[in-house]
Design a protein around this motif. Structure first.
Motif, mmCIF file in Angstrom:
data_model
loop_
_atom_site.group_PDB
_atom_site.id
_atom_site.type_symbol
_atom_site.label_atom_id
_atom_site.label_comp_id
_atom_site.label_asym_id
_atom_site.label_seq_id
_atom_site.Cartn_x
_atom_site.Cartn_y
_atom_site.Cartn_z
ATOM 1 N N ILE A 1 -1.839 -14.980 7.854
ATOM 2 C CA ILE A 1 -1.978 -13.480 8.403
ATOM 3 C C ILE A 1 -0.496 -13.023 8.321
ATOM 4 C CG2 ILE A 1 -2.385 -12.122 10.342
ATOM 5 C CD1 ILE A 1 -4.691 -13.383 9.265
ATOM 6 N N GLN A 2 -0.365 -11.890 7.608
ATOM 7 C CA GLN A 2 0.770 -11.115 7.454
ATOM 8 C C GLN A 2 1.153 -9.923 8.393
ATOM 9 O OE1 GLN A 2 0.684 -9.967 3.281
ATOM 10 N NE2 GLN A 2 0.771 -12.191 2.339
ATOM 11 N N THR A 3 0.159 -9.139 8.553
ATOM 12 C CA THR A 3 0.318 -8.173 9.252
ATOM 13 C C THR A 3 -0.603 -8.030 10.549
ATOM 14 O OG1 THR A 3 1.322 -6.971 7.270
ATOM 15 C CG2 THR A 3 0.738 -5.331 9.117
ATOM 16 N N VAL B 1 7.246 -2.125 2.696
ATOM 17 C CA VAL B 1 6.994 -0.686 2.766
ATOM 18 C C VAL B 1 6.907 -0.621 4.344
ATOM 19 C CG1 VAL B 1 4.388 -0.698 2.931
ATOM 20 C CG2 VAL B 1 5.592 1.129 2.266
ATOM 21 N N ARG B 2 7.920 0.725 4.643
ATOM 22 C CA ARG B 2 7.961 1.144 5.962
ATOM 23 C C ARG B 2 7.966 2.631 6.053
ATOM 24 N NH1 ARG B 2 7.408 -3.341 7.018
ATOM 25 N NH2 ARG B 2 8.625 -4.706 8.241
ATOM 26 N N VAL B 3 7.473 3.159 7.249
ATOM 27 C CA VAL B 3 7.315 4.633 7.160
ATOM 28 C C VAL B 3 8.137 4.922 8.571
ATOM 29 C CG1 VAL B 3 5.685 6.358 7.967
ATOM 30 C CG2 VAL B 3 4.662 4.680 6.620
ATOM 31 N N SER B 4 9.067 5.911 8.470
ATOM 32 C CA SER B 4 10.079 6.427 9.424
ATOM 33 C C SER B 4 9.261 6.885 10.542
ATOM 34 C CB SER B 4 10.937 7.613 8.904
ATOM 35 O OG SER B 4 10.268 8.556 8.397
ATOM 36 N N ASN C 1 1.158 -7.662 0.113
ATOM 37 C CA ASN C 1 2.374 -8.321 0.848
ATOM 38 C C ASN C 1 2.683 -7.544 1.946
ATOM 39 O OD1 ASN C 1 2.907 -10.120 -1.261
ATOM 40 N ND2 ASN C 1 3.803 -8.363 -2.462
ATOM 41 N N ALA C 2 2.539 -6.410 2.138
ATOM 42 C CA ALA C 2 3.060 -5.547 3.590
ATOM 43 C C ALA C 2 1.905 -4.555 3.542
ATOM 44 C CB ALA C 2 4.390 -5.244 3.605
ATOM 45 N N VAL C 3 1.606 -3.940 5.054
ATOM 46 C CA VAL C 3 0.942 -2.953 5.081
ATOM 47 C C VAL C 3 1.756 -2.103 6.204
ATOM 48 C CG1 VAL C 3 -1.293 -2.093 6.332
ATOM 49 C CG2 VAL C 3 -1.343 -4.116 4.785
ATOM 50 N N ALA C 4 1.692 -0.572 6.167
ATOM 51 C CA ALA C 4 2.233 0.361 6.893
ATOM 52 C C ALA C 4 1.266 1.298 7.292
ATOM 53 C CB ALA C 4 3.571 0.913 6.317
ATOM 54 N N MET D 1 -4.174 7.157 7.743
ATOM 55 C CA MET D 1 -3.617 6.550 6.220
ATOM 56 C C MET D 1 -2.845 5.426 6.580
ATOM 57 S SD MET D 1 -2.935 7.618 3.188
ATOM 58 C CE MET D 1 -3.305 9.317 2.978
ATOM 59 N N PHE D 2 -3.003 4.500 5.227
ATOM 60 C CA PHE D 2 -2.254 3.209 5.348
ATOM 61 C C PHE D 2 -1.583 3.227 3.951
ATOM 62 C CE2 PHE D 2 -5.991 2.372 8.146
ATOM 63 C CZ PHE D 2 -5.206 2.033 9.135
ATOM 64 N N LEU D 3 -0.383 2.707 3.926
ATOM 65 C CA LEU D 3 0.310 2.419 2.849
ATOM 66 C C LEU D 3 0.554 0.947 2.541
ATOM 67 C CD1 LEU D 3 2.859 5.140 2.931
ATOM 68 C CD2 LEU D 3 0.472 5.402 1.845
ATOM 69 N N THR D 4 0.404 0.145 1.194
ATOM 70 C CA THR D 4 0.746 -1.011 1.256
ATOM 71 C C THR D 4 1.636 -1.377 0.060
ATOM 72 O OG1 THR D 4 -1.138 -1.291 -0.568
ATOM 73 C CG2 THR D 4 -1.898 -1.334 1.984
ATOM 74 N N ALA D 5 2.227 -2.587 0.192
ATOM 75 C CA ALA D 5 2.889 -3.085 -0.822
ATOM 76 C C ALA D 5 2.430 -4.393 -1.367
ATOM 77 C CB ALA D 5 4.441 -3.632 -0.278
ATOM 78 N N ASN D 6 2.177 -4.408 -2.772
ATOM 79 C CA ASN D 6 1.378 -5.389 -3.196
ATOM 80 C C ASN D 6 1.840 -5.959 -4.603
ATOM 81 O OD1 ASN D 6 0.507 -3.336 -5.253
ATOM 82 N ND2 ASN D 6 -0.532 -2.555 -3.630
ATOM 83 N N GLU D 7 1.051 -6.726 -5.192
ATOM 84 C CA GLU D 7 1.605 -7.407 -6.487
ATOM 85 C C GLU D 7 1.382 -6.431 -7.570
ATOM 86 O OE1 GLU D 7 3.227 -10.150 -6.838
ATOM 87 O OE2 GLU D 7 3.594 -10.302 -4.634
ATOM 88 N N GLY D 8 0.657 -5.586 -7.551
ATOM 89 C CA GLY D 8 0.514 -4.617 -8.659
ATOM 90 C C GLY D 8 1.376 -3.660 -8.792
ATOM 91 N N ARG D 9 1.347 -3.137 -10.088
ATOM 92 C CA ARG D 9 2.475 -2.104 -10.368
ATOM 93 C C ARG D 9 2.439 -0.882 -9.429
ATOM 94 N NH1 ARG D 9 3.660 0.755 -16.236
ATOM 95 N NH2 ARG D 9 5.370 1.985 -15.626
ATOM 96 N N GLN D 10 1.364 -0.452 -9.388
ATOM 97 C CA GLN D 10 1.133 0.768 -8.403
ATOM 98 C C GLN D 10 0.941 0.392 -6.703
ATOM 99 O OE1 GLN D 10 -2.338 2.898 -10.187
ATOM 100 N NE2 GLN D 10 -0.623 4.610 -10.539
#
Length: 719
Positions: free
Chosen positions: A300-302, A60-63, A350-353, A360-369
């Motif tokens: 460590i991923q991020t 996940v990325r934020v512009s 999987n990733a943190v933005a 505010m933090f947004l994440t990409a993970n193994e769950g559906r949401q």
């Protein structure tokens, strides 16, 4: 929206698998309608529309402009792009292979480069996939050097020279340049590489890269050997190698660099290892400044330096760093490594933005949401979801507390339940329900009681509790007003514009008295929330006025800002304001000469002495028609000298002058005389009337001859 971390710095989970249950697609529509009575489903917060994937999300990325969010996931492999001001999904696009990582090349979503799992690089535009190219070996990471317009791809394995490679794709020239050769071990089985050229299991690789974009633009590459190599993009040469610190245990000896991040100054570097250890370095020293253990032993991923350009809270004044592995996200201080806050979602990360200049933090993970976390003490909510600040303030116990946004009380751990001890049950007459009903659920040294039952029992046990609470609030409000009440005369300490300061002080005091009167009339209760009493600061200056505002301090201190009340502009804007007496007014007035004083002394009834204490009435002079008392003149009362126009034909009258305009009008009306002295404005109306003289004198009618008639009334024609 729930609190994920019950600590001094709470973290709110806005969306994710731990807050709301995702509905399966095969669920019947009738079942969906019945969920409106489900409290958990009804209290969910859907921050972004369709912020999820069918199986899992990868990156996940934020512009840079903060208007777009792009994320990749599976299954099927696809790309989702959200437009944040609309809080909705802009478009979704499928790809041929799974996306490993990607970068946004432009300030928005229009240009992006994606590293695919099939050894390919895909360039995407708003119209779709623009171009695809292959790389010699599998890539591990992706970085973009803006100054040289090159895409850097750290890869797995070694070349014919036994070195690892970082491929360089020049986007301006449209071709691959000579790769950076990094030492990752040999290609034989005896060395660290372990048969890397043939594709062994322990293959040496360049795992990650970092660029100091805001400073010296130095390139850093982390290897599987645990070393960090620094390269200069201008000379295309290695400038230094940072060895891993001395290890004390057998586990630490196998660590590899999996995450790198430069701070804004370019002098600080954070490295994350495959064993969960984080080191902070100063580039001027090869020894680590700080060592931090993530705690779970996962790679460590991020790593993100939380350096906001606009610090909105005192907590962000100290530099902080975010570190994340697949289990937990931690935020801690870069000075001593003390933990600040953390959040542990229910699924692997999987990733943190991070949305810049916000909490505010947004994440990409193994769950559906996909997850969205909000830390109020780190910063405000982004502009596209500013309503979260109001929601958090409503959930907080005391928003004015510096440690606000705290977690719930000990008795509110579960929703709609209240924790009570045995003593509290006895006070509410509920002790007879212990062991006889399921309304009391035992827990530790007390019981959980339904919130509705607790409120009813409390009302029955003490029916006057609401009245007492209302009176208490009214008393507190009155006490607060008494503390801010004006005591005596306040001394204005303004050096310049004292009259303006006194006027503003009186106006503020009047408003305070009116507000205090309203509070006393309402008597507290719910209505008192609409009335706010402005407190008085310690220096006796009302808050909210110019006296207490530091931006206007020079208005009452600097002589350059003095207001000239004698100027024409000030008198036009303030016609009712009387200008202060000039210090030169007494010296410029014309005083009586010695001859005039002797003449006044000869008039009986006048006092030529210097005493001004006589209160006897002073007669007027017959010759001058004015008060001629030296004591009256010396007391400060001077007759206004107005220019008069004297006409030779005018006669003086000894009658008293009329004081009002109405009396003069009545006098002129009774006397039938048009006076020439007019005071103020005058209206005159002219009405047409017949000439009385013409009516009295009628022209003689002349006899005409018979048989001739004249239709004209002109007299001259009949002459």
């Amino acid at each position: 929206m729930k609190i994920s971390n019950h600590s001094a710095v709470p973290v709110y989970t806005i969306s994710g698998s731990s807050t709301a249950r995702p509905l399966p697609e095969w669920l019947a529509r009738k079942r969906k309608r019945s969920l409106k009575n489900d409290p958990e489903y009804a209290s969910r917060v859907e921050l972004l529309q369709d912020f999820e994937f069918e199986e899992a999300s990868q990156c996940v990325r934020v512009s840079d402009d903060g208007q777009w969010v792009m994320s990749t996931g599976t299954y099927k492999p696809q790309i989702h792009t959200h437009y944040l001001p609309h809080l909705s999904l802009s478009f979704a696009r499928h790809t041929t292979s799974l996306n490993t990582t990607f970068l946004l090349l432009s300030s928005d979503y229009s240009k992006s480069i994606h590293l695919q799992s099939d050894r390919s690089l895909a360039f995407h535009t708003p119209l779709g996939c623009h171009y695809t190219t292959r790389i010699p070996r599998y890539g591990r990471d992706l970085k973009y050097d803006k100054r040289s317009a090159e895409a850097l791809i750290p890869a797995v394995g070694v070349n014919e020279n036994g070195n690892g490679e970082v491929f360089r794709l020049n986007l301006e020239a449209g071709r691959y340049m000579r790769a950076y050769e990094i030492d990752v071990g040999g290609d034989d089985y005896a060395s660290r590489g372990g048969g890397a050229l043939q594709g062994g299991i322990s293959t040496g690789s360049v795992n990650t890269a970092a660029i100091a974009e805001e400073s010296h633009n130095l390139l850093a590459f982390g290897t599987s050997l645990g070393t960090v190599e620094f390269w200069d993009s201008r000379s295309k040469d290695r400038v230094g190698i940072l060895q891993s610190p001395s290890h004390t245990g057998p586990v630490e000896g196998k660590q590899a660099i999996t995450a790198l991040e430069f701070d804004r100054s370019g002098l600080g570097l954070a490295t994350g290892s495959s064993t969960g250890l984080i080191y902070l370095y100063d580039l001027r020293s090869p020894n680590p400044v700080l060592k931090k253990d993530q705690g779970y032993g996962y790679p460590i991923q991020t790593l993100i330096y939380l350096q906001s350009s606009t610090s909105t809270r005192t907590q962000i004044s100290e530099p902080k760093i975010l570190s994340a592995d697949k289990r937990i996200i931690k935020i801690w201080s870069t000075q001593d490594g003390s933990p600040w806050t953390s959040v542990e979602p229910a699924v692997d990360i999987n990733a943190v933005a991070w949305c810049k200049d916000s909490g505010m933090f947004l994440t990409a993970n193994e769950g559906r949401q996909q997850h969205a976390f909000f830390v109020p003490q780190l910063g405000p909510a982004p502009k596209w979801c500013s309503f979260l600040d109001n929601l958090v303030e409503e959930m907080a116990e005391d928003p004015n507390d510096p440690n606000a946004y705290t977690s719930q009380k000990a008795g509110d751990v579960y929703d709609n339940y209240k924790f009570l001890t045995l003593q509290q049950l006895d006070s509410l007459n509920l002790s007879h329900l212990v062991g006889t009903t399921s309304l009391l659920r035992p827990y530790m040294h007390g019981y959980f009681v339904a919130q509705n039952l607790y409120e009813e029992a409390k009302l029955i046990a003490d029916p006057f509790v609401w009245e007492e609470e209302r009176n208490k609030r009214a008393k507190d409000k009155i006490d607060a007003e008494r503390e801010s009440r004006i005591r005596g005369n306040k001394k204005v300490t303004a050096k310049v514009n004292k009259r303006l300061a006194v006027k503003m002080m009186e106006r503020a005091e009047k408003e305070e008295r009116l507000q205090a009167r309203r509070v006393l009339e309402m008597g507290g209760g719910e209505e008192e929330k609409q009335v706010t009493v402005s407190p008085v600061t310690g220096d006796d200056k009302p808050s909210g006025s110019l006296l207490s505002d530091h931006r206007f301090a020079k208005l009452f201190e600097d002589p350059d800002f003095a207001i000239d009340e004698r100027s024409r502009e000030f008198q036009l804007l303030n016609p009712s304001t009387k200008p202060p007496p000039s210090p030169l007014s007494r010296s410029t007035e014309r005083r009586l000469t010695a001859v005039e004083e002797e003449a006044l002394a000869e008039i009986p009834g006048t006092d030529t002495g210097s005493s001004s204490e006589s209160d006897e009435p002073v007669p007027k002079s017959k010759d001058h028609g004015r008060i001629s008392s030296t004591s009256y003149k010396r007391s400060g009362h001077r007759p206004q000298q107005q220019p008069q126009m004297l006409v030779s034909s005018s006669k003086r009258t000894s009658q008293a002058k009329d004081r009002t305009f109405g009396s003069r009008a009545e006098r002129s009306k009774s006397a039938k005389v048009n006076t020439s002295t007019v005071v103020g404005e005058r209206e005159m109306t002219f009405a047409p009337e017949r000439n009385s003289k013409a009516q009295k004198v009628a022209p003689p009618e002349k006899r005409r001859e018979k048989g001739r008639r004249s239709a004209s009334g002109n007299i001259f024609r009949s002459m």
